[in-house]
Design an enzyme around this catalytic site. Structure first.
Site, mmCIF file in Angstrom:
data_model
loop_
_atom_site.group_PDB
_atom_site.id
_atom_site.type_symbol
_atom_site.label_atom_id
_atom_site.label_comp_id
_atom_site.label_asym_id
_atom_site.label_seq_id
_atom_site.Cartn_x
_atom_site.Cartn_y
_atom_site.Cartn_z
ATOM 1 N N GLY A 288 -3.255 17.683 1.545
ATOM 2 C CA GLY A 288 -4.129 16.805 0.781
ATOM 3 C C GLY A 288 -5.572 16.924 1.232
ATOM 4 N N SER B 82 -6.171 17.914 4.903
ATOM 5 C CA SER B 82 -5.849 19.326 5.173
ATOM 6 C C SER B 82 -6.878 20.265 4.541
ATOM 7 C CB SER B 82 -4.464 19.674 4.616
ATOM 8 O OG SER B 82 -3.492 18.854 5.189
ATOM 9 N N ILE C 178 1.016 12.853 -3.423
ATOM 10 C CA ILE C 178 1.583 12.009 -4.492
ATOM 11 C C ILE C 178 0.492 11.126 -5.071
ATOM 12 C CG2 ILE C 178 3.917 11.999 -3.518
ATOM 13 C CD1 ILE C 178 3.337 8.979 -2.805
ATOM 14 N N ASP C 179 -0.558 10.852 -4.281
ATOM 15 C CA ASP C 179 -1.606 9.926 -4.739
ATOM 16 C C ASP C 179 -2.492 10.521 -5.844
ATOM 17 O OD1 ASP C 179 -0.620 8.370 -2.751
ATOM 18 O OD2 ASP C 179 -2.442 8.260 -1.560
ATOM 19 N N ARG D 63 8.885 -12.586 -6.525
ATOM 20 C CA ARG D 63 9.346 -11.728 -5.435
ATOM 21 C C ARG D 63 8.420 -10.512 -5.363
ATOM 22 N NH1 ARG D 63 12.006 -15.665 -4.889
ATOM 23 N NH2 ARG D 63 14.264 -15.842 -4.561
ATOM 24 N N GLN E 15 8.737 6.845 -2.622
ATOM 25 C CA GLN E 15 7.938 7.631 -3.571
ATOM 26 C C GLN E 15 7.706 9.060 -3.100
ATOM 27 O OE1 GLN E 15 4.535 4.725 -5.003
ATOM 28 N NE2 GLN E 15 5.479 4.028 -3.120
HETATM 29 O O1 F6P Z 1 -1.512 10.085 1.052
HETATM 30 C C1 F6P Z 1 -0.264 9.747 0.598
HETATM 31 C C2 F6P Z 1 0.239 8.493 1.192
HETATM 32 O O2 F6P Z 1 1.483 8.430 0.613
HETATM 33 C C3 F6P Z 1 -0.586 7.214 1.004
HETATM 34 O O3 F6P Z 1 -0.525 6.645 -0.233
HETATM 35 C C4 F6P Z 1 -0.047 6.332 2.088
HETATM 36 O O4 F6P Z 1 -0.939 5.304 2.424
HETATM 37 C C5 F6P Z 1 0.119 7.311 3.175
HETATM 38 O O5 F6P Z 1 0.412 8.557 2.584
HETATM 39 C C6 F6P Z 1 1.155 6.943 4.200
HETATM 40 O O6 F6P Z 1 1.351 8.016 5.058
HETATM 41 P P1 F6P Z 1 2.250 7.993 6.382
HETATM 42 O O7 F6P Z 1 3.166 6.811 6.324
HETATM 43 O O8 F6P Z 1 2.982 9.280 6.358
HETATM 44 O O9 F6P Z 1 1.303 7.921 7.515
#
Ligand code: F6P
Length: 368
Positions: free
Chosen positions: A119, A122, A143-144, A282, A290
């Site tokens: 991402g 990197s 994924i973001d 809730r 995800q």
């Molecule tokens: O960048 C992707 C992502 O899924 C973010 O949305 C999330 O905040 C983060 O990675 C969490 O990453 P990790 O739990 O691997 O540190």
């Protein structure tokens, strides 16, 4: 005779489709007699460790991996050549630059070029390594979907499928109990997953980092929705924030982890709503679900296109660039362009227009 070598590494958070990219790179190099592919374990840490953790990736090693989530090369958001963590005697830690050390190690391995799949973080590292004399090619993963210079990153569609299924499932339980369900999804800087899943699942409210929300406005929308339909669904990105509030995040205590940890904005919103309206509610944080599991067909195809392109960029000496998907074409763009800013959801985009038009409240205006 020693073959020419290219090194592949996966960095940052994992994402469905990483294995499909690795497989496509190896398959493409399989056509080239004088080349072979090495994989570094845990991003570049495999090269920097003693002994090194680097493996030969041949056709057998990648057979069938395109349908598997995660990455056979493992990944990490800690360490790397620019910020190698070193623990001090008092338990605190600092980072060291090991770029020259890594270059020497790669020379010894006979590696001429590196493909870094990752991402924004990197791609930033890849850009800096290119500046310091390495031959770098990037492949955009997250994924973001918040990486610039590409219309889409692989992994995003799979995450949207998972988040949409979550909305669909929350609808049936919410309607049975006459409840408000708040679904928190990933997206630190950009709300692509939240907005897409809200549209696909027909949620009532979508809250994204790009549009700070009014809690009073959201409360008014929920109240009217509960009165009309008897239940309501909110999808909120982890990086969303109220107009006068801050993002819900905390610093990590893990050695070498420089990112802040997000999570909990759904609960915060729930508490604020309860101060304003009477509602049974809730909260569900979807989290790493995800990122796990098999990539959807779209992501397998995109990953394969990116992998083949990255391999050909190496073969053509097209370095300092990232494979990118733009207007249905796979192209190479300068790494610099990819890291210049995040790919935010544009407020005047057709996606936002469709959300507003289908009566999804984005927390700023158009309440009913
Ligand atoms: O960048 C992707 C992502 O899924 C973010 O949305 C999330 O905040 C983060 O990675 C969490 O990453 P990790 O739990 O691997 O540190």
């Amino acid at each position: 005779m020693q073959k020419r070598r290219v090194l592949v590494a996966t960095g940052g958070g994992d994402c469905p489709g990483l294995n499909a990219v690795i497989r496509a790179i190896v398959k493409r190099f399989d056509h080239e007699e004088e080349w072979e592919v090495l994989g570094s374990m845990e991003a570049f840490n495999g090269v920097l460790k003693d002994p090194m953790e680097v493996m030969l990736l041949d056709d057998a090693a990648v057979s069938g991996i395109h349908i598997r989530g995660g990455t056979i090369l493992k990944t990490t958001n800690k360490g790397g050549p620019l910020a190698w963590p070193v623990v001090d005697a008092d338990g605190s830690w600092h980072t060291e630059d090991r770029v020259e050390d890594m270059k020497e190690r790669l020379d010894k391995l006979g590696v001429e070029a590196v493909i870094s799949i990752g991402g924004e973080g990197s791609m930033d590292i890849a850009y800096k390594l290119q500046q310091r004399g390495m031959n770098m090619v990037g492949v955009p993963k997250t994924i973001d979907n918040d990486l610039s210079a590409t219309d889409v990153t692989f992994g995003f569609q799979t995450a949207v499928e998972i988040a949409t299924e979550a909305v669909d499932r929350l609808v049936t339980t919410a309607s049975s109990h006459n409840r408000l369900m708040i679904l928190e999804v990933m997206g630190r800087h950009a709300g692509w997953i939240a907005l897409s899943a809200a549209i696909a699942g027909g949620a009532d409210v979508a809250l994204i980092p790009e549009i700070p929300y009014s809690v009073d406005g959201v409360a008014a929308k929920i109240k009217s929705q509960m009165e009309q339909e008897g239940f309501a669904i909110v999808v909120i990105a982890e990086g969303a924030k109220a107009k006068d509030g801050d993002v819900v995040s905390k610093a990590s205590t893990e050695v070498g982890y420089a990112n802040v940890l997000y999570g909990g904005v759904g609960h915060q919103l729930n508490e604020e709503l309860k101060k304003r309206i009477e509602v049974d509610s809730r909260v569900m944080i979807l989290g790493h679900l995800q990122r796990g599991g098999t990539p959807c067909a779209y992501d397998r195809i995109l990953s394969t296109q990116f992998g083949v392109k990255a391999a050909e960029m190496v073969l053509n000496g097209d370095f300092g660039k990232m494979a990118s998907y733009h207007n249905n074409t796979v192209i190479a763009v300068p790494l610099e362009q990819a890291i210049s800013e995040y790919n935010f959801v544009k407020q005047d985009s057709d996606l936002v227009h469709a959300a507003r038009g289908s009566n999804i409240c984005l927390g700023d205006k158009h309440f009913r």
